[in-house]
Motif scaffolding. Structure first.
Motif, PDB file in Angstrom:
ATOM      1  N   HIS A 556      33.464   6.558   0.441  1.00 32.38           N
ATOM      2  CA  HIS A 556      32.092   6.797   0.002  1.00 32.38           C
ATOM      3  C   HIS A 556      31.283   5.510   0.055  1.00 32.38           C
ATOM      4  CE1 HIS A 556      29.549   9.860  -1.842  1.00 32.38           C
ATOM      5  NE2 HIS A 556      28.970   8.879  -2.507  1.00 32.38           N
ATOM      6  N   PRO A 557      29.950   5.600   0.236  1.00 33.06           N
ATOM      7  CA  PRO A 557      29.106   4.395   0.197  1.00 33.06           C
ATOM      8  C   PRO A 557      29.267   3.669  -1.132  1.00 33.06           C
ATOM      9  CG  PRO A 557      27.858   6.255   1.054  1.00 33.06           C
ATOM     10  CD  PRO A 557      29.163   6.800   0.563  1.00 33.06           C
ATOM     11  N   PRO A 558      29.205   2.340  -1.127  1.00 33.79           N
ATOM     12  CA  PRO A 558      29.461   1.582  -2.358  1.00 33.79           C
ATOM     13  C   PRO A 558      28.341   1.765  -3.370  1.00 33.79           C
ATOM     14  CG  PRO A 558      28.690   0.129  -0.610  1.00 33.79           C
ATOM     15  CD  PRO A 558      28.920   1.466   0.022  1.00 33.79           C
ATOM     16  N   PRO A 559      28.679   1.912  -4.659  1.00 32.22           N
ATOM     17  CA  PRO A 559      27.634   1.963  -5.694  1.00 32.22           C
ATOM     18  C   PRO A 559      26.901   0.630  -5.783  1.00 32.22           C
ATOM     19  CG  PRO A 559      29.739   2.790  -6.513  1.00 32.22           C
ATOM     20  CD  PRO A 559      30.015   2.125  -5.211  1.00 32.22           C
ATOM     21  N   VAL A 560      25.715   0.672  -6.362  1.00 29.57           N
ATOM     22  CA  VAL A 560      24.902  -0.526  -6.576  1.00 29.57           C
ATOM     23  C   VAL A 560      24.841  -0.798  -8.068  1.00 29.57           C
ATOM     24  CG1 VAL A 560      22.574  -1.499  -6.388  1.00 29.57           C
ATOM     25  CG2 VAL A 560      23.554  -0.213  -4.484  1.00 29.57           C
ATOM     26  N   VAL A 561      24.991  -2.078  -8.463  1.00 32.62           N
ATOM     27  CA  VAL A 561      24.954  -2.463  -9.865  1.00 32.62           C
ATOM     28  C   VAL A 561      23.807  -3.445 -10.063  1.00 32.62           C
ATOM     29  CG1 VAL A 561      26.641  -4.323  -9.504  1.00 32.62           C
ATOM     30  CG2 VAL A 561      26.278  -3.409 -11.805  1.00 32.62           C
ATOM     31  N   LEU A 562      23.068  -3.246 -11.156  1.00 37.76           N
ATOM     32  CA  LEU A 562      21.969  -4.134 -11.530  1.00 37.76           C
ATOM     33  C   LEU A 562      22.214  -4.582 -12.965  1.00 37.76           C
ATOM     34  CD1 LEU A 562      19.183  -5.463 -11.162  1.00 37.76           C
ATOM     35  CD2 LEU A 562      18.164  -3.296 -11.895  1.00 37.76           C
ATOM     36  N   THR A 563      22.628  -5.852 -13.146  1.00 34.02           N
ATOM     37  CA  THR A 563      22.864  -6.394 -14.479  1.00 34.02           C
ATOM     38  C   THR A 563      21.545  -6.910 -15.047  1.00 34.02           C
ATOM     39  OG1 THR A 563      23.428  -8.546 -13.533  1.00 34.02           O
ATOM     40  CG2 THR A 563      25.239  -6.987 -13.904  1.00 34.02           C
ATOM     41  N   PRO A 568      20.113  -6.825  -8.069  1.00 32.17           N
ATOM     42  CA  PRO A 568      20.991  -5.698  -7.708  1.00 32.17           C
ATOM     43  C   PRO A 568      21.871  -6.052  -6.522  1.00 32.17           C
ATOM     44  CG  PRO A 568      18.749  -5.277  -6.981  1.00 32.17           C
ATOM     45  CD  PRO A 568      18.703  -6.531  -7.805  1.00 32.17           C
ATOM     46  N   ARG A 569      23.086  -5.500  -6.514  1.00 33.30           N
ATOM     47  CA  ARG A 569      24.025  -5.777  -5.426  1.00 33.30           C
ATOM     48  C   ARG A 569      24.994  -4.606  -5.305  1.00 33.30           C
ATOM     49  NH1 ARG A 569      28.883  -7.048  -7.742  1.00 33.30           N
ATOM     50  NH2 ARG A 569      28.820  -7.679  -9.951  1.00 33.30           N
ATOM     51  N   PRO A 570      25.474  -4.359  -4.086  1.00 34.68           N
ATOM     52  CA  PRO A 570      26.515  -3.330  -3.941  1.00 34.68           C
ATOM     53  C   PRO A 570      27.833  -3.817  -4.513  1.00 34.68           C
ATOM     54  CG  PRO A 570      26.074  -4.396  -1.834  1.00 34.68           C
ATOM     55  CD  PRO A 570      25.050  -4.921  -2.801  1.00 34.68           C
ATOM     56  N   ILE A 571      28.577  -2.917  -5.114  1.00 31.36           N
ATOM     57  CA  ILE A 571      29.879  -3.260  -5.700  1.00 31.36           C
ATOM     58  C   ILE A 571      30.918  -3.325  -4.586  1.00 31.36           C
ATOM     59  CG2 ILE A 571      31.671  -2.519  -7.302  1.00 31.36           C
ATOM     60  CD1 ILE A 571      29.523  -1.108  -8.914  1.00 31.36           C
ATOM     61  N   ASP A 572      31.674  -4.379  -4.603  1.00 34.09           N
ATOM     62  CA  ASP A 572      32.714  -4.570  -3.585  1.00 34.09           C
ATOM     63  C   ASP A 572      33.957  -3.771  -3.990  1.00 34.09           C
ATOM     64  OD1 ASP A 572      34.142  -5.421  -1.438  1.00 34.09           O
ATOM     65  OD2 ASP A 572      34.593  -7.416  -2.244  1.00 34.09           O
ATOM     66  N   VAL A 598      22.642  -1.250 -15.046  1.00 34.70           N
ATOM     67  CA  VAL A 598      22.318   0.011 -14.377  1.00 34.70           C
ATOM     68  C   VAL A 598      23.243   0.196 -13.178  1.00 34.70           C
ATOM     69  CG1 VAL A 598      20.548   1.334 -13.159  1.00 34.70           C
ATOM     70  CG2 VAL A 598      19.921  -0.090 -15.114  1.00 34.70           C
ATOM     71  N   LEU A 599      23.881   1.362 -13.107  1.00 32.52           N
ATOM     72  CA  LEU A 599      24.723   1.734 -11.975  1.00 32.52           C
ATOM     73  C   LEU A 599      24.004   2.809 -11.164  1.00 32.52           C
ATOM     74  CD1 LEU A 599      28.298   2.002 -13.523  1.00 32.52           C
ATOM     75  CD2 LEU A 599      27.602   0.406 -11.741  1.00 32.52           C
ATOM     76  N   ALA A 600      24.052   2.681  -9.833  1.00 28.99           N
ATOM     77  CA  ALA A 600      23.461   3.682  -8.935  1.00 28.99           C
ATOM     78  C   ALA A 600      24.553   4.214  -8.021  1.00 28.99           C
ATOM     79  CB  ALA A 600      22.335   3.074  -8.106  1.00 28.99           C
ATOM     80  N   LEU A 601      24.875   5.492  -8.170  1.00 29.97           N
ATOM     81  CA  LEU A 601      25.826   6.175  -7.291  1.00 29.97           C
ATOM     82  C   LEU A 601      25.054   7.195  -6.468  1.00 29.97           C
ATOM     83  CD1 LEU A 601      27.399   5.265  -9.998  1.00 29.97           C
ATOM     84  CD2 LEU A 601      29.167   6.853  -9.252  1.00 29.97           C
ATOM     85  N   TYR A 602      25.374   7.335  -5.190  1.00 30.93           N
ATOM     86  CA  TYR A 602      24.554   8.143  -4.286  1.00 30.93           C
ATOM     87  C   TYR A 602      25.408   8.625  -3.124  1.00 30.93           C
ATOM     88  CZ  TYR A 602      24.739   3.614  -2.014  1.00 30.93           C
ATOM     89  OH  TYR A 602      25.192   2.447  -1.458  1.00 30.93           O
ATOM     90  N   THR A 603      24.859   9.561  -2.360  1.00 36.05           N
ATOM     91  CA  THR A 603      25.520  10.015  -1.132  1.00 36.05           C
ATOM     92  C   THR A 603      24.838   9.380   0.078  1.00 36.05           C
ATOM     93  OG1 THR A 603      24.113  11.991  -1.115  1.00 36.05           O
ATOM     94  CG2 THR A 603      26.281  12.195  -2.124  1.00 36.05           C
ATOM     95  N   GLU A 626      15.422  -2.455  -8.513  1.00 36.31           N
ATOM     96  CA  GLU A 626      15.036  -3.628  -9.292  1.00 36.31           C
ATOM     97  C   GLU A 626      13.604  -3.514  -9.803  1.00 36.31           C
ATOM     98  OE1 GLU A 626      15.472  -8.464  -8.827  1.00 36.31           O
ATOM     99  OE2 GLU A 626      15.079  -7.255  -7.040  1.00 36.31           O
ATOM    100  N   GLN A 627      12.706  -2.940  -9.012  1.00 33.85           N
ATOM    101  CA  GLN A 627      11.297  -2.883  -9.383  1.00 33.85           C
ATOM    102  C   GLN A 627      11.000  -1.803 -10.413  1.00 33.85           C
ATOM    103  OE1 GLN A 627       9.353  -2.370  -5.609  1.00 33.85           O
ATOM    104  NE2 GLN A 627       9.545  -4.535  -5.028  1.00 33.85           N
ATOM    105  N   SER A 628      11.884  -0.839 -10.582  1.00 33.65           N
ATOM    106  CA  SER A 628      11.557   0.287 -11.467  1.00 33.65           C
ATOM    107  C   SER A 628      12.683   0.621 -12.442  1.00 33.65           C
ATOM    108  CB  SER A 628      11.227   1.523 -10.630  1.00 33.65           C
ATOM    109  OG  SER A 628      12.314   1.848  -9.774  1.00 33.65           O
ATOM    110  N   SER A 629      13.529  -0.348 -12.758  1.00 32.27           N
ATOM    111  CA  SER A 629      14.722  -0.046 -13.552  1.00 32.27           C
ATOM    112  C   SER A 629      14.431   0.128 -15.033  1.00 32.27           C
ATOM    113  CB  SER A 629      15.759  -1.165 -13.357  1.00 32.27           C
ATOM    114  OG  SER A 629      15.223  -2.414 -13.804  1.00 32.27           O
ATOM    115  N   GLN A 630      13.181  -0.119 -15.481  1.00 30.73           N
ATOM    116  CA  GLN A 630      12.890   0.047 -16.900  1.00 30.73           C
ATOM    117  C   GLN A 630      13.082   1.501 -17.334  1.00 30.73           C
ATOM    118  OE1 GLN A 630      10.928  -1.416 -14.709  1.00 30.73           O
ATOM    119  NE2 GLN A 630      11.039  -3.575 -15.319  1.00 30.73           N
TER     120      GLN A 630
END
Length: 791
Positions: A556-563, A568-572, A598-603, A626-630
C-alpha cells in the motif's frame, strides 16, 4: 471578371441587371456588340435595349438560368438578334447576362485540338484554348451543360455554369495550362440548369502539339454523386463508431449521436429516451403503447443554441399515437415524412408549437428512427432537414438506422453500467462505516469518493477501538471494480475487524488477511470467473498510553505523518507484498508520536493522475495537509481539492485522517502483584483508594469485584510476574491483569456443585466488554467498565 484572365473582357459581352431591372454594369464586350458606352446605359432600365418586337427580358423568367434569343437595339438604330445566357446572381439580386463574341470559327478535323479531343477524351468532355475559353465540346458534355455548343463556344467555365465552382475550376485549369501536368478536381455544382447540384469529378489534362507545346486543356466530367454519397455514408458510419460511446454515460452518448448526425445527415436531431424501469428492471421486448412518455436526452442543430427544439434536455414530453415518435416506436421501424400518406405538417398537427416551428424554420423533411438494442426499445431519434433542400432517401434511412443501432448498443451499455454502478455504490457505502467511533486515543475524519467514470472499486477505511484505550486504523484497496470488488471489500473489512478483536499485531494480522485473500482467489477460480483476487492494505495500531504507533503495509502507499514540530513526511514503512500472493512475510515499524500528531492514510487513487507522477502527488498531499491541519474535516476537503481533477478522480479514493491524543500519566496506574492469594484483599483496597483519587468512587464496588476475580485467576492459573493496570478517561475505566502464561481463559458453564468456573461469567455480566490479548511476555486479561450514567 475572371480571376484567371482579368484583361480578357472583350471576348464576351457582359451586363449585370439588378433585381429592379436596372443595368448596373456594362462591359467592353457589350460595347463592341451594341455600340453603347457604359455611361449611356448604366443606371437605366435594361428593357430600353430591347426591341419592341423582342422576347421578354430574363428578369421575368423562372429558375436560376435562362437562355434564348433577344432582339436588341444597336446604338446606330439597328436591331440585332442575339443569343444570350443569363445567370441569377442570387435571390432578388438580379442577373448576369452574357453572350460570346469570339470563338465561332469553324473547326476541322485537321485542327490539332480536335485531333487531341478525339484521341484523348472518350467521355463527356470540353476543350478550352490558351485563354481558357471554350473551343469545343462533344455531345455528351453538351448534354451535361444543357446548352448547344455553337451558342456557348468562346465562354469561360464561370460564364457557362455556377460562378463560384466555375471560378475554382478555372484556377485549376490555369495551373494545368501553366505546368503542363494534369490533375483531378472534385466540385459540387449545378449543370444543365438543374435546381439540384451534383458532385462532379473533373479530370483536367493538358493538350499538346507534336512539339510538346501546350495548346489548351481538356476537361472530362464524371458525375460521381452516388460514389460521393456512398463515401460520405461510409465516412459517417466510421465516424459514428469512433465518436459515439466514448463514455459510459447515457446522456453523453445520446448527445454524441446527435452531434454525429448534424450536419452530415440532418440539420436538427433530437434524441428522446424512455425512463429506466423501476427497481432496475429491463425494458420490455414488446413495443410501447401510446401515449408514450419520453425524456429529452439530447439535441443538436446547425443553428447555435438549437432554437428549433421544443423540449429542453432533461424534460419529459408525452407523445400521442399520431406523433412521429410514437408511430415509429409502435411500428418498430423508421418513418419518413412527407410520404404518400401526408405532409410533414399534417403529421405534426397534434402539436401546434411544433407545427409553428416547422413553418418558422422551413423544415420540409423528417425521419423518426427507433433506438433499439438487444431486442428492446430504448427511445427514438428524430432527424429534420430545413437547410438541405433534398428529402430523405432510402439510403439515408439505412444510414440513419446503422448509426442509431450503433448508438443504441452504446446507450444500453451505458445504462447497464450505470445500473451496476449504482448497485455497487450502494453496496459499497453500506459496507463502509457510517460514522467513525469517538475514542480517547484520537479524533478522525474520512472521505470516500467513487471513481468519476469507471466502475465502483473496493476501497475501504475503518477505525477500530481496541483494548487498553488503543485504536486501530486501516485503509485498503481491492483490485478491480464493480459489485464483485465491493463484495470482496466487505469480506476483507469484516475479517480485519475480527482479527483486530483478538489483538493481533499488525504484521500478524496482515499474514492472516493474506491467507484469506488466497482462499478467496481459489474460490473465485472454482466458480469459473477470473480467479484473481488481490488487495493492498495498511494497518496501524496506536496506544495513547505509550504514545507509540505500530504500522504494517501490504503493498500500500505509505502513510503521511505530520508532527506538531516538523514538516509532513511519508512514513518509511516496509511496503510488503500485496495481499493474495501468499507465503511472503510482512514487517512492522514502530513510531513514537507526540501529542497532536496527524496521520494520513489513503488509497492510490488519491495520488494517481495522468498530469503528474506519484512523487508530485505525494508532495501536493503533504503541502495541503500542512496548510490545513488545524481542522481534520477542513484538511480532508483541502487534500481532495488539491489532488483531484475537477471532473472527479479516475479511480476510487479513500482518505482517513487521524490526530493522536495521549493519556496523562495521572490517568494510568500500575502495580506489580506478588503471586500470593492472601494479597488479593489489600489489592482491592489499593484499587478503591486510587478510584477515590480519580473521583470514581461510584465504580469502586464493581471494580473491586472485577479486579479481585482477574487477579485471583492470574495468581491461580498464570505465571509470574503479574501486573495490574488501571486506565481511565471520562467514559471508561479499564482493568488489565497481565502474566507470563500464554494460556488464554475462556467462559464455561459451571455445574451446580462446582466450586469454581463462575468468575469470568461474573466479569462478563458486570463489565461493558472484556477479553484477552497476547503480548510478547505472555497475555493480558482486560475488562472495560462504562462510567457513563454512573453517579
Amino acid at each position: 471578371m475572371s480571376p484567371v484572365h482579368p484583361l480578357d473582357e472583350t471576348a464576351t459581352a457582359r451586363a449585370v441587371i439588378d433585381g429592379n431591372g436596372t443595368l448596373i454594369h456594362w462591359s467592353e464586350g457589350a460595347r463592341r456588340l451594341l455600340g453603347h458606352v457604359p455611361e449611356e446605359v448604366e443606371g437605366r432600365p435594361a428593357a430600353e435595349l430591347l426591341s419592341p418586337a423582342g422576347s421578354a427580358p430574363p428578369a421575368g423568367s423562372a429558375g436560376n438560368r435562362w437562355n434564348g434569343v433577344l432582339a436588341l437595339r444597336h446604338r446606330d438604330g439597328r436591331v440585332l438578334s442575339v443569343w444570350v445566357l443569363a445567370h441569377r446572381l442570387g435571390q432578388d439580386e438580379g442577373w448576369l447576362v452574357l453572350t460570346p463574341l469570339d470563338g465561332r470559327a469553324p473547326r476541322t478535323l485537321d485542327d490539332p485540338l480536335i485531333r487531341a479531343v478525339l484521341a484523348q477524351a472518350p467521355c463527356a468532355l470540353a476543350v478550352y484554348d490558351e485563354r481558357l475559353r471554350l473551343y469545343g465540346l462533344n455531345d455528351a458534355m453538351s448534354e451535361v451543360v444543357g446548352l448547344p455548343e455553337d451558342r456557348i463556344r468562346g465562354l469561360r467555365v464561370s460564364e457557362i455554369g455556377d460562378r463560384q465552382p466555375g471560378e475554382q475550376l478555372e484556377r485549376e485549369m490555369a495551373e494545368v495550362l501553366r505546368s503542363g501536368r494534369g490533375r483531378d478536381v472534385e466540385t459540387y455544382a449545378r449543370t444543365g440548369g438543374e435546381d439540384r447540384a451534383h458532385h462532379w469529378l473533373a479530370r483536367i489534362a493538358p493538350l499538346t502539339d507534336t512539339h510538346g507545346r501546350v495548346l489548351g486543356v481538356c476537361v472530362a466530367a464524371h458525375d460521381f454523386t452516388e460514389q460521393f454519397r456512398a463515401r460520405e455514408r461510409l465516412q459517417l458510419v466510421n465516424e459514428a463508431s469512433v465518436r459515439i460511446g466514448t463514455t459510459l454515460d447515457v446522456t453523453r452518448t445520446a448527445q454524441e449521436l446527435a452531434d454525429v448526425c448534424v450536419p452530415a445527415l440532418a440539420d436538427f436531431v433530437s434524441v428522446d429516451l424512455l425512463d429506466p424501469p423501476e427497481n432496475g428492471g429491463e425494458y420490455r421486448v414488446e413495443p410501447p403503447a401510446a401515449p408514450i412518455t419520453l425524456r429529452r436526452a439530447a439535441h443538436q442543430s446547425v443553428n447555435p443554441g438549437s432554437p428549433e427544439a421544443v423540449v429542453a434536455p432533461g424534460d419529459v414530453d408525452v407523445y400521442p399515437a399520431s406523433s412521429p415518435q410514437a408511430d415509429s416506436l409502435i411500428a418498430g421501424r423508421p418513418l419518413v415524412a412527407p410520404n404518400a400518406d401526408g405532409t410533414l405538417e399534417e403529421w405534426l398537427s397534434w402539436d401546434p408549437l411544433r407545427a409553428k416551428r416547422i413553418r418558422e424554420y422551413g423544415i420540409h423533411a423528417g425521419m423518426s428512427v427507433p433506438i433499439r438494442a438487444r431486442g428492446r426499445t430504448l427511445g427514438v431519434a428524430v432527424l429534420s432537414r430545413f437547410r438541405r433542400a433534398d428529402p430523405f432517401t432510402a439510403d439515408d434511412v439505412l444510414l440513419a438506422e446503422e448509426v442509431t443501432a450503433r448508438a443504441a448498443v452504446c446507450i444500453d451499455n451505458a445504462r447497464r453500467f450505470s445500473r451496476e454502478r449504482q448497485t455497487a455504490l450502494a453496496l459499497q457505502r453500506s459496507l463502509l462505516p457510517q460514522s467513525l467511533p469517538r475514542t480517547a486515543a484520537l479524533e478522525a475524519a474520512s472521505r470516500y469518493l467513487p471513481a468519476a467514470r469507471a466502475g465502483v472499486g473496493g476501497d475501504w477505511f475503518d477505525v477500530i477501538p481496541l483494548s487498553g484505550m488503543r485504536v486501530a486504523m486501516v485503509v485498503g484497496d481491492v483490485i478491480g471494480n464493480g459489485i464483485q470488488a465491493s463484495a470482496t471489500m466487505g469480506r476483507l473489512r469484516t475479517a480485519v475487524r475480527t482479527l483486530a478483536d483478538i489483538d493481533l499485531a499488525p504484521d500478524e494480522l496482515l499474514t492472516h488477511l493474506d491467507d484469506l485473500v488466497v482462499r478467496l482467489s481459489a474460490e473465485a477460480g472454482s466458480e469459473g470467473v477470473t480467479g484473481e483476487v488481490g488487495a493492498t492494505c495498511v494497518y496501524a495500531v496506536y496506544d495513547p498510553v505509550s504514545r507509540r504507533c505500530t504500522l504494517a503495509s501490504a503493498g500500500h502507499p505509505p502513510p503521511v505523518v505530520l508532527t506538531p514540530d516538523g514538516p509532513p513526511r511519508p512514513i518509511d514503512v516496509p511496503p510488503g507484498p500485496a495481499l493474495g500472493l501468499g507465503g511472503l512475510p510482512f514487517e512492522s515499524v514502530d513510531l513514537d508520536l507526540p501529542e497532536g500528531t496527524v496521520l494520513a492514510l489513503y488509497t492510490d487513487g488519491l495520488l494517481e493522475s495522468r498530469e503528474r507522477d506519484v512523487d508530485s502527488g505525494l508532495r501536493l498531499l503533504c503541502r495541503a495537509l500542512e496548510q490545513s491541519s488545524q481542522s481534520l474535516e477542513g484538511a480532508a476537503h483541502s487534500i481532495l481539492q488539491a489532488l483531484l481533477p475537477p471532473g472527479g478522480a479516475p479511480d476510487d479514493v479513500a482518505l482517513l485522517l487521524a490526530r493522536t491524543h495521549g493519556l496523562a500519566v495521572s490517568d494510568v496506574t500500575t502495580w506489580d502483584i506478588p503471586a500470593d492469594p492472601a494479597l488479593v484483599a489489600p489489592i482491592r483496597r489499593q484499587v478503591a483508594d486510587q478510584l477515590d483519587v480519580w473521583g470514581l468512587t461510584v465504580a469502586t464496588f464493581t471494580a473491586e469485584l472485577v479486579v479481585s476475580e482477574l487477579v485471583t485467576n492470574a495468581i491461580r492459573y498464570g505465571e509470574p510476574p503479574i501486573r495490574l493496570r488501571l486506565i481511565h478517561d471520562s467514559e471508561t475505566l479499564i482493568c488489565e491483569v497481565s502474566d507470563s502464561s500464554h494460556t488464554a481463559p475462556h467462559l464455561r458453564r459451571a455445574k451446580t456443585f462446582d466450586e469454581g468456573g463462575r468468575g469470568l461469567l461474573l466479569v462478563a455480566q458486570l463489565t461493558q466488554r472484556w477479553g484477552s490479548r497476547h503480548t510478547p511476555e505472555g497475555k493480558t486479561i482486560w475488562a472495560e467498565l462504562s462510567l457513563v450514567g454512573e453517579e
